[in-house]
Design an enzyme around this catalytic site. Structure first.
Site: not given
Ligand code: PHB
Ligand code: APR
Length: 389
Positions: A72, A200, A292, A296, A384
């Site tokens: 990504h 997001y 989450p 991280k 990130y």
């Molecule tokens: C996930 O795919 O579970 C996931 C991805 C990014 C995040 C949190 C969870 O920031």
């Protein structure tokens, strides 16, 4: 039994440390409370920083990751019906790889088994003894039978609810915690992801995240009340709510389907200092927890493992204890930056019950600044994709 490093916990931290040490001829024993299937049954985030990818390559466990992982180069952020992309590769030259934590753990188990690594499952009553001496040892039972491992060092990789952190005396350890006033309701569905990158979303109804495990398996989250239970949400109710929180053009193309997993996770920021006491070293969730939002958790466990592995290698190869003596300070320096980023990103993307109208204006201004400023996007991208070890 005698070994060089006794590792408590057979999750990603413990397994990665054991495999890296093995590759340098350093013996370890992994003591895991659950069965291997139970550990592999955990659903966890799967966004891997390059630092973790490099560690897995050094551990000889990256073949499937490179074959099946998804690179990504950026992520999408939406608020209301606005959506913009933060380009990791443009700002840092580095992408992330999306590859489930379960698969990382599966690859690590496979490597340890191929090397005849010693992993004791279903251990109980683990107690760390004499960690503040040069001769620590660990006692435990298996099916009621008492066992003991004498070792040079103990790595506490046993997660937030483990025994390792509790072994450090209260007058030595200091804990820092922030509990968030909401949770994440997550589902796994055998449907194609709504977008080839993560989305997001900050919406007036709360946060949402569109993620994935592969092109046939999607992972979605919506911010929910701490009083919610998974059984309070039908699949239909979840999909309807998710559609109301992501941009209309994404909602229109969302493919829904039955959930194959549905759970609620609370959000917490937590750090314990120091991460070392005598010959006991804490790694990963045993020492710190992040919300989450910034993905991280696994990646900060990886940098802990890097610092500890490097220090232990130096000790056994040169006799110098400089690396292990600086472990806690080095690990914590990076842990706190991951805590800050995770807290900042959570503050940016979620709706808080006590938010005033001014607070909401500040949140939108923050989002507007991130959308319009390359400098702001570069700062976010650097965090990130992972700050340097
Ligand atoms: C996930 O795919 O579970 C996931 C991805 C990014 C995040 C949190 C969870 O920031
Ligand atoms: N004795 C032996 N094993 C234990 C004990 C104990 N007393 N307590 C816990 N364990 C085991 C758990 O069963 C688990 O398998 O320790 C392991 C800890 O693994 P994780 O909780 O996954 O922590 P870690 O390996 O540090 O990985 C961090 O996992 O929780 C996610 O978000 C987190 O992605 C991050 C990653």
């Amino acid at each position: 039994m005698k070994t060089q490093v006794a590792i408590i916990g057979g999750g990603p931290s413990g397994l990665l440390l054991s495999q890296l040490l093995h590759r340098r001829g350093i013996e370890s024993v992994v003591l895991e409370r659950k069965t291997k299937d139970y550990v592999l049954g955990r659903i966890r985030a799967g966004v891997l920083e390059q630092g973790l990818v490099r560690l897995l390559e050094e551990a000889g466990c990256a073949a499937r990751l490179h074959a099946e992982g998804h690179v990504h180069g950026g992520t999408l952020i939406s608020y209301g019906d606005q959506m913009f992309r933060v380009d990791f590769t443009e700002h840092t030259g580095t992408p992330v790889i999306v590859y489930g934590q379960t698969e990382v753990t599966r690859d690590l188990y496979a490597a340890r088994e191929a090397a005849d690594g010693i992993i004791e499952y279903e251990v109980e009553d683990v107690v760390i003894h004499a960690a503040d001496t040069d001769a620590p040892y660990v006692t435990y039972t298996i099916h009621g039978q008492p066992r003991r491992v004498d070792c040079d060092f103990v790595a506490g990789c046993d997660g937030f609810h483990g025994v390792s952190r509790q072994t450090i005396p209260l007058d030595v350890r200091k804990e820092y915690e922030k509990v968030y006033p909401f949770g994440w309701l997550g589902i796994l569905s055998e449907t194609p992801p709504v977008n080839h990158e993560l989305v997001y979303a900050n919406s007036p109804r709360g946060f949402a995240l569109c993620s994935m495990r592969n092109e046939h398996l999607s992972r979605y989250y919506i911010q929910c009340s701490l009083s919610d239970r998974p059984e309070d949400w039908t699949d239909e109710a979840f999909w309807q709510e998710l559609k109301r929180r992501i941009p209309a053009d994404q909602a229109e193309k969302l493919v829904t389907g039955p959930s194959i997993e549905k759970s609620i996770a609370p959000l917490r920021s937590f750090v314990t200092e120091p991460m070392r006491w005598g010959r006991l070293f804490l790694c990963g969730d045993a020492a710190h927890i992040v919300p989450p939002t910034g993905a991280k958790g696994l990646n900060t466990a990886a940098s802990d493992v890097h610092y500890l592995y490097t220090g232990l290698r130096e000790f056994y190869e040169t006799g110098s204890s400089a690396g292990i003596d600086s472990y806690s300070q080095k690990a914590l320096a990076r842990v706190w930056k991951a805590e800050r980023f995770s807290w900042w990103f959570s503050s940016l993307m979620h709706r808080y019950p006590d938010q005033s109208e001014f607070d909401l204006k500040m949140q939108v201004a923050d989002l507007e600044f991130l959308r319009s400023s390359k400098a702001a996007q570069k700062a976010m991208a650097e965090n990130y994709v992972g700050l340097p070890y």
